[in-house]
Write an enzyme that holds these catalytic residues in place. Structure first.
Site, short mmCIF file in Angstrom:
data_model
loop_
_atom_site.label_atom_id
_atom_site.label_comp_id
_atom_site.label_asym_id
_atom_site.label_seq_id
_atom_site.Cartn_x
_atom_site.Cartn_y
_atom_site.Cartn_z
N GLU A 61 -8.18 -50.76 -37.08
CA GLU A 61 -7.16 -51.69 -36.38
C GLU A 61 -7.17 -52.61 -35.58
O GLU A 61 -6.65 -54.13 -35.67
CB GLU A 61 -5.47 -50.86 -35.96
CG GLU A 61 -5.06 -49.89 -36.89
CD GLU A 61 -4.82 -48.46 -36.37
OE1 GLU A 61 -4.02 -47.35 -37.46
OE2 GLU A 61 -4.89 -48.35 -34.95
N LYS B 33 -3.14 -43.96 -30.10
CA LYS B 33 -3.19 -45.24 -30.01
C LYS B 33 -1.77 -45.95 -29.76
O LYS B 33 -2.08 -45.85 -28.09
CB LYS B 33 -2.46 -45.32 -31.79
CG LYS B 33 -3.50 -44.67 -32.61
CD LYS B 33 -3.04 -45.40 -34.06
CE LYS B 33 -4.25 -44.96 -34.88
NZ LYS B 33 -3.75 -45.18 -36.46
N HIS C 250 -12.23 -49.57 -34.11
CA HIS C 250 -11.51 -49.01 -34.82
C HIS C 250 -11.20 -49.90 -35.79
O HIS C 250 -10.58 -51.03 -35.77
CB HIS C 250 -9.78 -48.70 -34.07
CG HIS C 250 -9.53 -48.00 -34.88
ND1 HIS C 250 -8.52 -48.15 -35.29
CD2 HIS C 250 -9.25 -46.42 -34.36
CE1 HIS C 250 -7.79 -47.10 -36.35
NE2 HIS C 250 -8.48 -45.76 -35.92
N ASN D 9 -6.96 -40.12 -30.56
CA ASN D 9 -7.11 -41.53 -30.63
C ASN D 9 -4.84 -41.44 -30.71
O ASN D 9 -4.64 -41.43 -31.55
CB ASN D 9 -7.19 -42.37 -31.54
CG ASN D 9 -6.93 -43.33 -31.83
OD1 ASN D 9 -6.64 -44.13 -30.48
ND2 ASN D 9 -7.15 -44.42 -32.87
N SER E 188 -6.17 -39.08 -41.35
CA SER E 188 -6.05 -38.39 -42.55
C SER E 188 -6.36 -36.94 -42.33
O SER E 188 -6.19 -35.75 -43.10
CB SER E 188 -5.02 -38.30 -43.75
OG SER E 188 -4.41 -39.86 -44.34
N GLU F 164 -14.20 -44.04 -40.45
CA GLU F 164 -12.63 -43.31 -40.37
C GLU F 164 -12.82 -44.71 -41.98
O GLU F 164 -12.22 -46.24 -41.70
CB GLU F 164 -11.93 -44.13 -39.89
CG GLU F 164 -12.35 -43.09 -38.62
CD GLU F 164 -10.18 -43.30 -37.60
OE1 GLU F 164 -9.99 -42.62 -37.70
OE2 GLU F 164 -10.87 -44.86 -37.22
N GLY G 24 -3.72 -42.65 -41.99
CA GLY G 24 -2.28 -43.05 -41.63
C GLY G 24 -1.44 -42.77 -42.86
O GLY G 24 -0.26 -42.92 -43.13
#
Length: 269
Positions: A107, A10, A105, A8, A227, A183, A189
């Protein structure tokens, strides 16, 4: 079961030049990997998800390779066309060459307030255009700390149950056109990583919930994301409950991304 490793990207890379440089490195690394193992792509399917603006160009570069191309989202308003400024429909994404899309996702859930109802519409639009869905789920740090992980996941997976209720004619597509990516939001991250045992137990629960929705969903692909890197990939790949990885930052460096893919490929032997 074939493993999947999905990058991904992003909102990266910044320029077309940088995209081409990453693809050059990725294709070169793939070529080297194939020389080591001709069956590599059969054991581990690699896919990348660039920004909308780079989607067609990336697909053009990858069309003669084994690497698939995915979008990072689709419009929830229409599967084809309409007066929806800034949106890209599933039909447009397929036309650009993508065969899959990421949905849900964390985000997108956080910054765009995407609800289950919104994600249901996006899933309907995607699958109605034969665009496979990588459906992301996961709990926040606070939810993890208060042991609400499974409750949160069950609520997020309810989108799939409702999809089956509303779109029974599309159920047959789900075993091959739906992938779940677990996730944990707190691991994305951050460098924080749950133990393999924790991920394995959560994946087992996810697979059991999906199997309860329909008999045809008894052997679904469930990936881990959060991660994942070249150093920990072997540990995750060794667990039979973990069918691959959704990779963020590490997918922007070809060598680290291919190291992750190789780990899952070798574990699938």
């Amino acid at each position: 079961m074939q493993a999947w490793v999905i990058g991904n990207w992003k909102q990266n890379p910044a320029t077309s030049h940088d995209v081409n440089a990453l693809l050059d490195d990725l294709c070169a690394a793939i070529s080297t990997t194939k020389q080591m193992s001709h069956d590599n792509s059969a054991r581990c399917q690699i896919m990348v998800a660039p920004s909308f603006i780079h989607l067609a160009a990336v697909n053009g570069r990858l069309k003669d390779t084994s690497i698939l191309c995915a979008a990072q989202d689709v419009s929830g308003h229409s599967a084809s066309v309409g007066a929806y400024t800034g949106d890209c429909s599933a039909q447009q994404i397929v036309d650009a060459g993508a065969t899959w899309t990421i949905l849900g996702h964390s985000e997108r859930r956080q910054y765009h307030q995407e609800s289950n109802d919104t994600l249901l519409q996006k899933m309907i639009h995607a699958l109605s255009q034969d665009l496979g869905v990588v459906f992301c789920i996961g709990e926040s740090q606070a939810q993890y700390d208060t042991k609400q992980t499974l409750e949160v996941i069950d609520n997020q997976l309810a989108v799939i149950k409702e999809f089956i209720t509303q779109q029974p004619e599309l159920i047959k597509a789900l075993p091959t056109r739906l992938i779940i990516a677990y996730e944990p939001v707190w691991a994305i991250g951050t460098g924080k990583v749950p133990t393999v045992a924790e991920v394995s137990a959560t994946h087992k629960h996810i697979k059991q919930i999906l199997a309860g929705f329909a008999d045809s969903l008894s052997n679904m692909t469930v990936l881990y994301g959060g991660s994942v890197n070249a150093d920990n990939a072997n540990s995750f790949a060794a667990d039979p409950m973990i069918d691959g990885a959704l990779v963020g930052g590490a997918s922007l460096k070809a060598d680290s991304f291919l190291t992750i893919a190789t780990a899952f490929s070798q574990a699938s032997i």
